[in-house]
Design an enzyme around this catalytic site. Structure first.
Site, mmCIF file in Angstrom:
data_model
loop_
_atom_site.group_PDB
_atom_site.id
_atom_site.type_symbol
_atom_site.label_atom_id
_atom_site.label_comp_id
_atom_site.label_asym_id
_atom_site.label_seq_id
_atom_site.Cartn_x
_atom_site.Cartn_y
_atom_site.Cartn_z
ATOM 1 N N ALA A 11 0.825 -1.210 0.000
ATOM 2 C CA ALA A 11 0.000 0.000 0.000
ATOM 3 C C ALA A 11 0.855 1.253 0.000
ATOM 4 C CB ALA A 11 -0.945 -0.020 1.198
ATOM 5 N N GLY A 12 1.986 1.200 -0.705
ATOM 6 C CA GLY A 12 2.741 2.414 -0.998
ATOM 7 C C GLY A 12 2.084 3.098 -2.187
ATOM 8 N N GLY A 15 0.791 0.561 -4.923
ATOM 9 C CA GLY A 15 -0.369 -0.220 -4.500
ATOM 10 C C GLY A 15 -1.622 0.633 -4.369
ATOM 11 N N ASP A 210 10.226 -8.764 -0.282
ATOM 12 C CA ASP A 210 9.255 -9.859 -0.128
ATOM 13 C C ASP A 210 8.607 -10.240 -1.464
ATOM 14 O OD1 ASP A 210 9.883 -8.816 2.357
ATOM 15 O OD2 ASP A 210 7.865 -8.965 3.169
ATOM 16 N N GLN A 229 21.240 0.728 -7.558
ATOM 17 C CA GLN A 229 21.644 2.138 -7.567
ATOM 18 C C GLN A 229 22.259 2.559 -6.235
ATOM 19 O OE1 GLN A 229 18.666 5.651 -7.896
ATOM 20 N NE2 GLN A 229 19.879 5.646 -9.781
ATOM 21 N N HIS A 231 23.194 5.855 -4.366
ATOM 22 C CA HIS A 231 22.891 7.289 -4.428
ATOM 23 C C HIS A 231 24.138 8.059 -4.014
ATOM 24 C CE1 HIS A 231 21.034 11.160 -3.589
ATOM 25 N NE2 HIS A 231 19.897 10.727 -4.092
ATOM 26 N N LEU A 241 19.518 9.427 3.607
ATOM 27 C CA LEU A 241 19.621 10.126 2.331
ATOM 28 C C LEU A 241 19.622 11.638 2.503
ATOM 29 C CD1 LEU A 241 19.409 9.645 -0.840
ATOM 30 C CD2 LEU A 241 17.062 10.390 -0.573
ATOM 31 N N THR A 243 18.734 14.359 -0.025
ATOM 32 C CA THR A 243 18.066 14.313 -1.331
ATOM 33 C C THR A 243 18.877 14.984 -2.447
ATOM 34 O OG1 THR A 243 16.131 15.015 -2.601
ATOM 35 C CG2 THR A 243 16.686 16.370 -0.713
ATOM 36 N N HIS A 340 20.619 2.524 -2.565
ATOM 37 C CA HIS A 340 19.405 3.334 -2.544
ATOM 38 C C HIS A 340 18.203 2.686 -3.233
ATOM 39 C CE1 HIS A 340 17.009 6.958 -2.463
ATOM 40 N NE2 HIS A 340 16.988 7.054 -3.773
ATOM 41 N N GLU A 364 8.465 -0.426 -7.218
ATOM 42 C CA GLU A 364 9.870 -0.846 -7.119
ATOM 43 C C GLU A 364 10.030 -2.360 -7.153
ATOM 44 O OE1 GLU A 364 12.139 1.518 -4.350
ATOM 45 O OE2 GLU A 364 13.887 0.215 -4.547
ATOM 46 N N SER A 380 11.140 7.424 -10.173
ATOM 47 C CA SER A 380 10.563 6.246 -9.526
ATOM 48 C C SER A 380 9.137 6.510 -9.062
ATOM 49 C CB SER A 380 11.410 5.813 -8.337
ATOM 50 O OG SER A 380 10.728 4.814 -7.633
ATOM 51 N N LEU A 381 8.907 7.685 -8.465
ATOM 52 C CA LEU A 381 7.533 7.987 -8.064
ATOM 53 C C LEU A 381 6.631 7.931 -9.294
ATOM 54 C CD1 LEU A 381 7.878 10.870 -5.427
ATOM 55 C CD2 LEU A 381 7.856 8.403 -5.096
HETATM 56 C C1 LIG Z 1 14.939 8.059 1.191
HETATM 57 C C2 LIG Z 1 14.361 7.885 -0.181
HETATM 58 C C3 LIG Z 1 13.983 8.993 -0.925
HETATM 59 C C4 LIG Z 1 13.446 8.837 -2.200
HETATM 60 N N1 LIG Z 1 13.070 9.941 -2.918
HETATM 61 C C5 LIG Z 1 12.526 9.792 -4.137
HETATM 62 C C6 LIG Z 1 12.101 10.919 -4.888
HETATM 63 O O1 LIG Z 1 12.191 12.064 -4.444
HETATM 64 N N2 LIG Z 1 11.572 10.711 -6.113
HETATM 65 C C7 LIG Z 1 11.433 9.460 -6.654
HETATM 66 O O2 LIG Z 1 10.950 9.329 -7.779
HETATM 67 N N3 LIG Z 1 11.810 8.367 -5.943
HETATM 68 C C8 LIG Z 1 12.345 8.495 -4.712
HETATM 69 N N4 LIG Z 1 12.720 7.390 -4.001
HETATM 70 C C9 LIG Z 1 12.345 6.059 -4.498
HETATM 71 C C10 LIG Z 1 10.846 5.830 -4.248
HETATM 72 O O3 LIG Z 1 10.476 6.436 -3.035
HETATM 73 C C11 LIG Z 1 10.464 4.359 -4.170
HETATM 74 O O4 LIG Z 1 11.015 3.658 -5.244
HETATM 75 C C12 LIG Z 1 8.935 4.207 -4.220
HETATM 76 O O5 LIG Z 1 8.326 5.036 -3.271
HETATM 77 C C13 LIG Z 1 8.511 2.767 -4.011
HETATM 78 O O6 LIG Z 1 7.113 2.742 -3.940
HETATM 79 P P1 LIG Z 1 6.323 1.368 -3.949
HETATM 80 O O7 LIG Z 1 4.885 1.697 -3.921
HETATM 81 O O8 LIG Z 1 6.815 0.509 -5.054
HETATM 82 O O9 LIG Z 1 6.775 0.642 -2.596
HETATM 83 P P2 LIG Z 1 6.696 1.094 -1.063
HETATM 84 O O10 LIG Z 1 6.286 2.488 -0.878
HETATM 85 O O11 LIG Z 1 7.977 0.637 -0.461
HETATM 86 O O12 LIG Z 1 5.515 0.208 -0.501
HETATM 87 C C14 LIG Z 1 5.641 -1.183 -0.334
HETATM 88 C C15 LIG Z 1 4.378 -1.689 0.327
HETATM 89 O O13 LIG Z 1 4.402 -3.117 0.354
HETATM 90 C C16 LIG Z 1 4.044 -3.566 1.637
HETATM 91 N N5 LIG Z 1 4.637 -4.893 1.821
HETATM 92 C C17 LIG Z 1 5.915 -5.284 1.560
HETATM 93 N N6 LIG Z 1 6.067 -6.590 1.844
HETATM 94 C C18 LIG Z 1 4.866 -7.030 2.283
HETATM 95 C C19 LIG Z 1 4.382 -8.286 2.731
HETATM 96 N N7 LIG Z 1 5.168 -9.380 2.811
HETATM 97 N N8 LIG Z 1 3.081 -8.372 3.114
HETATM 98 C C20 LIG Z 1 2.269 -7.293 3.079
HETATM 99 N N9 LIG Z 1 2.678 -6.081 2.670
HETATM 100 C C21 LIG Z 1 3.952 -5.962 2.266
HETATM 101 C C22 LIG Z 1 4.549 -2.487 2.569
HETATM 102 O O14 LIG Z 1 3.873 -2.535 3.807
HETATM 103 C C23 LIG Z 1 4.210 -1.243 1.766
HETATM 104 O O15 LIG Z 1 2.849 -0.904 1.963
HETATM 105 C C24 LIG Z 1 13.287 7.543 -2.748
HETATM 106 C C25 LIG Z 1 13.675 6.424 -2.009
HETATM 107 C C26 LIG Z 1 14.224 6.592 -0.748
HETATM 108 C C27 LIG Z 1 14.686 5.381 -0.007
#
Ligand SMILES: Cc1cc2nc3c(=O)[nH]c(=O)nc-3n(C[C@H](O)[C@H](O)[C@H](O)COP(=O)(O)OP(=O)(O)OC[C@H]3O[C@@H](n4cnc5c(N)ncnc54)[C@H](O)[C@@H]3O)c2cc1C
Length: 564
Positions: A11-12, A15, A210, A229, A231, A241, A243, A340, A364, A380-381
């Site tokens: 739920a990032g 999701g 996972d 990557q 950073h 980080l 930024t 990163h 991701e 990435s966002l």
């Molecule tokens: C410090 C930092 C700063 C960043 N800044 C930027 C930026 O400015 N711009 C940009 O484009 N990118 C940035 N990135 C990269 C970007 O934030 C991530 O790649 C992106 O947010 C990932 O989103 P997601 O929805 O794929 O995963 P996530 O936001 O990581 O969400 C993963 C979800 O999966 C759930 N989950 C995982 N495993 C399980 C399981 N086994 N069972 C149930 N739930 C599970 C978690 O609870 C969570 O809800 C940054 C990364 C970092 C580390």
């Protein structure tokens, strides 16, 4: 047993965007997260999100920058889709309530980011991920009649029917320890990255790969796994980080001799070359003795007017003070390259479909591949939102044509037996090491041998250590035998996932005998398009990983020499 048209694991941003799209398309949706959704790691995203929205910019320019940034390993059809759809996505977010920065004329304002030929990064100070995530969550709550939220539920494995199609998952309610089988016509993995495979990392403790391992274990191919990557600007002590927005606002990098060394490595873009280039330059300065004694380089943010720093970079002002004792508005802060982001992941098409029917991946955890060998900052966002939305929409359409599957009851007892086996292990003090000790050894190994510079000998050492840790992990000590918030059990399962992911990363890095993007092999220092302009895939073959290849899609940008 809960049953839904579309089951989303994670739920990032990926999701939640998938859930909203699937619900808008009329599907019944469940979304599972092992933490409260707004604690998902997307909340940490700082610097911003890219889109070619200004009239003087174009999606083609954004796409070319992305292709070049990827070192020509990104699939250009997917990159074209992402960049073409980006402006509408930003406007959708803005209309949904994201308070993007506005400039003096009242228009949406941008900042510069690495590897981009235009300033096209939209942002909310340096809390962009938090701002977007909270708005999406508000929307999700509005959709409560269509979207069931399972918050603090941990998915342990994916389920398949006799044809191999994915039909749901098993998950554990972390609060009570109860296991549940979820049936679904489609499953979207949105479970984020795998930064914890390395130590230190900028990623949160929950980023344990996972979904990558769960998909791999049921036969889905992984792709571009060698592309990790580093950073350029992370704190030495803890990997936090700083930024890229800081360099986007005008910060400079200096070595210990006071030289602005990026003039040598990237005379045109300087500090705003792509991340792989800047990280390599920093590591070269450090390795050749021009860094500071603590193995760092100086990032000088005092070049940015103080008022602007306090307004647009306020989080890193706090990070500097709290975690390094440095006031970044008055003095340089010491940084170094740090792990990163993982460019690789579960191989998908541009609707998020994996080769396993009913299984999608976005964000991701996935590899579309829009980032190829190196992701541009702030792409990435965008990736999470564009391909999250597309996956949710596609899965909702697919659900219309199929009946609800039902898993056999035995699935639950098998899953419970696995948990019981973990709980039945001896506690610490027994021969088995603690999970945290094994995890530390894994992370430090990866950070030593599978980092900015790699070679055959170091990768072979890493491979041998990962194999040994895989043998050891099933006997790691378990101290907590309870049911309520048992983090020991979850950590044991996560350790298994991390080791699978590490093995895939190392093997793919060993296989790619050239230097491209984030993979720099000191024993093969040149890019070699004749032999290596293809993706490397890793799939489960019997009990272990098997390597394969997949073609890179080139639509209009033929590979060129890459300079910044
Ligand atoms: C410090 C930092 C700063 C960043 N800044 C930027 C930026 O400015 N711009 C940009 O484009 N990118 C940035 N990135 C990269 C970007 O934030 C991530 O790649 C992106 O947010 C990932 O989103 P997601 O929805 O794929 O995963 P996530 O936001 O990581 O969400 C993963 C979800 O999966 C759930 N989950 C995982 N495993 C399980 C399981 N086994 N069972 C149930 N739930 C599970 C978690 O609870 C969570 O809800 C940054 C990364 C970092 C580390």
């Amino acid at each position: 047993m809960p049953a839904h048209d579309v089951l989303i694991i994670g739920a990032g941003l990926a999701g939640q965007r998938a859930a909203l799209a699937a619900a808008d398309a009329g599907a019944s949706v469940a979304i599972i997260s092992k933490v409260h959704p707004v604690r998902s790691h997307s909340v940490a995203a700082a610097g911003g999100i890219n889109a070619a929205l200004n009239p003087e910019d174009s999606w083609e320019s954004h796409a070319f920058d992305t292709v070049k940034g990827s070192d020509y390993l990104g699939d250009q059809d997917a990159i074209e889709i992402m960049c073409r759809e980006a402006p509408d996505e930003i406007l959708w977010l803005e209309h949904a309530g994201v308070t993007f920065h506005r400039n003096g004329t009242g228009h949406l304002g941008t900042r510069a980011f690495g590897g981009a030929s235009q300033a096209r990064t939209y942002y909310v100070a340096d809390i962009t991920g938090q701002a977007i995530l909270h708005v999406l969550y508000e929307r999700l709550m509005q959709h409560h009649e269509r979207v069931d939220r399972y918050e603090e539920w941990f998915t342990t494995r994916l389920l398949q029917d006799e044809t191999g199609a994915c039909i749901g998952c098993v998950a554990r309610d972390i609060r009570s320890g109860t296991l549940e089988v979820f049936n679904a016509k489609n499953v979207i993995l949105a479970s984020g990255g795998a930064g914890q495979v390395f130590k230190p990392t900028t990623n949160a403790l929950i980023c344990t790969g996972d979904g990558i391992a769960q998909a791999y274990r049921i036969g889905a191919p992984l792709m571009d796994m060698e592309m990790i990557q580093y950073h350029p600007t992370t704190l030495a002590e803890n990997g936090f980080l700083i930024t890229e927005g800081a360099r986007g606002e005008g910060a400079h990098l200096y070595n210990a001799q006071g030289e602005r060394f990026m003039e040598k490595y990237a005379p045109n873009k300087l500090e705003l070359a792509s991340r792989d280039v800047v990280s390599r330059a920093e590591q070269t300065e450090i390795n050749e003795g021009r860094g500071f004694p603590d193995g760092t380089i100086a990032l000088d943010i005092t070049k940015v007017p103080r008022k602007r720093t306090l307004e647009a970079l306020r989080e890193i002002v706090n990070i500097g003070k709290d975690f390094a004792g440095v006031d970044i508005t008055r003095e340089p802060i010491h940084i170094r390259p740090g792990m990163h982001y993982i460019m690789g992941g579960v191989k998908t098409d541009f609707d998020g479909q994996t080769p396993i029917p009913g299984l999608y991946a976005a964000g991701e955890v996935a590899c579309v591949s829009v980032h190829g060998g190196n992701r541009l900052g702030a792409n990435s966002l965008l990736d999470t939102l564009i391909f999250g939305r597309r996956s949710g929409d596609h899965a909702a359409q697919r659900a219309r044509g199929i009946a609800m599957p039902k898993s056999p009851v035995s699935v639950l007892s098998d899953a419970q037996a696995e948990i019981d086996a973990i709980l039945g292990r001896a506690g610490s003090g027994s021969p088995g090491r603690r999970i945290s000790e094994i995890k530390n050894e894994l992370g430090e190994t990866m950070n030593r041998y599978v980092a900015v510079f790699r070679d055959a000998e170091g990768l072979a050492t890493a491979h041998a250590i990962v194999q040994r840790l895989k043998q050891e992990a099933p006997n790691a000590a378990i101290d907590d035998k309870g049911t309520v918030f048992n983090q020991d059990v979850l950590a044991a399962i996560e350790l298994g996932y991390m080791l699978d992911v590490a093995e895939a990363i190392v093997m793919a890095a060993q296989e790619r005998r050239e230097s491209r993007g984030a993979q720099f092999r000191t024993d093969f220092p040149a890019r070699n398009d004749a032999d290596w302009l293809h993706h490397i895939t890793v799939s489960l073959n019997g009990d272990g990983p098997g390597l394969g290849t997949a073609p890179v899609t080139i639509t209009r940008w033929e590979p060129q020499e890459r300079t910044y």
